[in-house]
Write a protein that holds these residues in place. Structure first.
Motif, PDB file in Angstrom:
ATOM      1  N   GLU A 138       1.239  13.654   7.046  1.00 26.13           N
ATOM      2  CA  GLU A 138       2.001  14.878   6.753  1.00 26.13           C
ATOM      3  C   GLU A 138       2.207  15.033   5.246  1.00 26.13           C
ATOM      4  O   GLU A 138       2.060  16.125   4.698  1.00 26.13           O
ATOM      5  N   ARG A 139       2.539  13.945   4.568  1.00 26.89           N
ATOM      6  CA  ARG A 139       2.733  14.002   3.114  1.00 26.89           C
ATOM      7  C   ARG A 139       1.430  14.370   2.405  1.00 26.89           C
ATOM      8  O   ARG A 139       1.413  15.162   1.470  1.00 26.89           O
ATOM      9  N   ALA A 140       0.311  13.788   2.879  1.00 28.42           N
ATOM     10  CA  ALA A 140      -0.989  14.107   2.281  1.00 28.42           C
ATOM     11  C   ALA A 140      -1.337  15.573   2.515  1.00 28.42           C
ATOM     12  O   ALA A 140      -1.872  16.240   1.625  1.00 28.42           O
ATOM     13  N   ALA A 141      -1.011  16.090   3.681  1.00 29.93           N
ATOM     14  CA  ALA A 141      -1.289  17.498   3.985  1.00 29.93           C
ATOM     15  C   ALA A 141      -0.529  18.429   3.054  1.00 29.93           C
ATOM     16  O   ALA A 141      -0.958  19.551   2.811  1.00 29.93           O
ATOM     17  N   HIS A 142       0.595  17.956   2.528  1.00 29.99           N
ATOM     18  CA  HIS A 142       1.389  18.767   1.600  1.00 29.99           C
ATOM     19  C   HIS A 142       1.025  18.515   0.139  1.00 29.99           C
ATOM     20  O   HIS A 142       1.761  18.920  -0.768  1.00 29.99           O
ATOM     21  N   GLY A 143      -0.097  17.814  -0.100  1.00 34.83           N
ATOM     22  CA  GLY A 143      -0.594  17.683  -1.462  1.00 34.83           C
ATOM     23  C   GLY A 143      -0.441  16.325  -2.113  1.00 34.83           C
ATOM     24  O   GLY A 143      -0.954  16.108  -3.203  1.00 34.83           O
ATOM     25  N   GLU A 144       0.239  15.406  -1.462  1.00 34.26           N
ATOM     26  CA  GLU A 144       0.422  14.082  -2.072  1.00 34.26           C
ATOM     27  C   GLU A 144      -0.803  13.209  -1.796  1.00 34.26           C
ATOM     28  O   GLU A 144      -1.351  13.219  -0.700  1.00 34.26           O
ATOM     29  N   GLU A 145      -1.226  12.443  -2.792  1.00 33.22           N
ATOM     30  CA  GLU A 145      -2.334  11.516  -2.626  1.00 33.22           C
ATOM     31  C   GLU A 145      -1.756  10.169  -2.215  1.00 33.22           C
ATOM     32  O   GLU A 145      -0.924   9.600  -2.925  1.00 33.22           O
ATOM     33  N   ILE A 146      -2.181   9.655  -1.075  1.00 34.30           N
ATOM     34  CA  ILE A 146      -1.669   8.399  -0.543  1.00 34.30           C
ATOM     35  C   ILE A 146      -2.779   7.349  -0.643  1.00 34.30           C
ATOM     36  O   ILE A 146      -3.863   7.529  -0.092  1.00 34.30           O
ATOM     37  N   ILE A 147      -2.487   6.247  -1.325  1.00 34.00           N
ATOM     38  CA  ILE A 147      -3.428   5.137  -1.455  1.00 34.00           C
ATOM     39  C   ILE A 147      -3.009   4.052  -0.475  1.00 34.00           C
ATOM     40  O   ILE A 147      -1.845   3.670  -0.420  1.00 34.00           O
ATOM     41  N   ILE A 148      -3.969   3.544   0.293  1.00 33.75           N
ATOM     42  CA  ILE A 148      -3.696   2.454   1.237  1.00 33.75           C
ATOM     43  C   ILE A 148      -4.377   1.208   0.698  1.00 33.75           C
ATOM     44  O   ILE A 148      -5.575   1.211   0.408  1.00 33.75           O
ATOM     45  N   ALA A 149      -3.582   0.142   0.561  1.00 27.63           N
ATOM     46  CA  ALA A 149      -4.071  -1.097  -0.053  1.00 27.63           C
ATOM     47  C   ALA A 149      -3.887  -2.275   0.888  1.00 27.63           C
ATOM     48  O   ALA A 149      -3.046  -2.255   1.784  1.00 27.63           O
ATOM     49  N   LYS A 150      -4.697  -3.303   0.669  1.00 26.03           N
ATOM     50  CA  LYS A 150      -4.554  -4.566   1.402  1.00 26.03           C
ATOM     51  C   LYS A 150      -4.544  -5.671   0.363  1.00 26.03           C
ATOM     52  O   LYS A 150      -5.479  -5.785  -0.435  1.00 26.03           O
ATOM     53  N   GLY A 151      -3.488  -6.444   0.364  1.00 28.44           N
ATOM     54  CA  GLY A 151      -3.353  -7.500  -0.634  1.00 28.44           C
ATOM     55  C   GLY A 151      -3.282  -6.951  -2.048  1.00 28.44           C
ATOM     56  O   GLY A 151      -3.754  -7.576  -2.983  1.00 28.44           O
ATOM     57  N   GLY A 152      -2.737  -5.742  -2.190  1.00 28.66           N
ATOM     58  CA  GLY A 152      -2.613  -5.116  -3.501  1.00 28.66           C
ATOM     59  C   GLY A 152      -3.882  -4.430  -3.999  1.00 28.66           C
ATOM     60  O   GLY A 152      -3.884  -3.811  -5.047  1.00 28.66           O
ATOM     61  N   LYS A 153      -4.977  -4.544  -3.229  1.00 28.30           N
ATOM     62  CA  LYS A 153      -6.247  -3.928  -3.626  1.00 28.30           C
ATOM     63  C   LYS A 153      -6.427  -2.608  -2.870  1.00 28.30           C
ATOM     64  O   LYS A 153      -6.463  -2.600  -1.633  1.00 28.30           O
ATOM     65  N   PRO A 154      -6.539  -1.486  -3.576  1.00 33.42           N
ATOM     66  CA  PRO A 154      -6.724  -0.191  -2.915  1.00 33.42           C
ATOM     67  C   PRO A 154      -8.001  -0.170  -2.077  1.00 33.42           C
ATOM     68  O   PRO A 154      -9.053  -0.609  -2.514  1.00 33.42           O
ATOM     69  N   LEU A 155      -7.858   0.313  -0.818  1.00 34.72           N
ATOM     70  CA  LEU A 155      -8.994   0.375   0.097  1.00 34.72           C
ATOM     71  C   LEU A 155      -9.360   1.795   0.505  1.00 34.72           C
ATOM     72  O   LEU A 155     -10.526   2.090   0.749  1.00 34.72           O
ATOM     73  N   ALA A 156      -8.346   2.656   0.642  1.00 32.21           N
ATOM     74  CA  ALA A 156      -8.596   4.009   1.147  1.00 32.21           C
ATOM     75  C   ALA A 156      -7.614   4.975   0.525  1.00 32.21           C
ATOM     76  O   ALA A 156      -6.598   4.577  -0.047  1.00 32.21           O
ATOM     77  N   LYS A 157      -7.945   6.257   0.657  1.00 32.88           N
ATOM     78  CA  LYS A 157      -7.089   7.290   0.083  1.00 32.88           C
ATOM     79  C   LYS A 157      -6.956   8.426   1.093  1.00 32.88           C
ATOM     80  O   LYS A 157      -7.937   8.894   1.662  1.00 32.88           O
ATOM     81  N   LEU A 158      -5.716   8.871   1.330  1.00 31.36           N
ATOM     82  CA  LEU A 158      -5.445  10.054   2.141  1.00 31.36           C
ATOM     83  C   LEU A 158      -5.221  11.218   1.194  1.00 31.36           C
ATOM     84  O   LEU A 158      -4.381  11.141   0.307  1.00 31.36           O
ATOM     85  N   VAL A 159      -5.982  12.261   1.368  1.00 29.31           N
ATOM     86  CA  VAL A 159      -5.843  13.460   0.540  1.00 29.31           C
ATOM     87  C   VAL A 159      -5.877  14.679   1.451  1.00 29.31           C
ATOM     88  O   VAL A 159      -6.431  14.628   2.543  1.00 29.31           O
TER      89      VAL A 159
END
Length: 81
Positions: A20-41
């Motif tokens: 929902e936050r990404a749908a409203h324009g926020e870029e969400i980074i998903i990380a594992k062990g502090g390393k970015p793996l994916a992005k919701l846009v």
């Protein structure tokens, strides 16, 4: 565009709100062990375009003259008809 990072476990438990936050324009980074793996846009309007009637991805538009002709007897037999 603002960017916020979440660890994978946190993202799994809050996926609905993050989408929902990404749908409203926020870029969400998903990380594992502090390393970015994916992005919701958010999906932009250019990503959702209606199909054009009669078109396809390869640009092939062909219909054989005998498309609706009855099938030959040997083909009908193969289908048990």
């Amino acid at each position: 565009m603002a960017s916020t990072q979440f660890n994978l476990y946190e993202a799994k438990t809050q996926l609905s709100s993050l989408v929902e936050r990404a749908a409203h324009g926020e870029e969400i980074i998903i990380a594992k062990g502090g390393k970015p793996l994916a992005k919701l846009v958010p999906i932009g309007p250019e990503s959702i375009s209606p199909r054009e009637p009669g078109g396809n991805y390869l640009g092939i538009t062909y219909l054989a003259d005998d498309f609706d002709a009855p099938l030959p007897d040997e083909v009908l037999r193969d289908f048990g008809l």
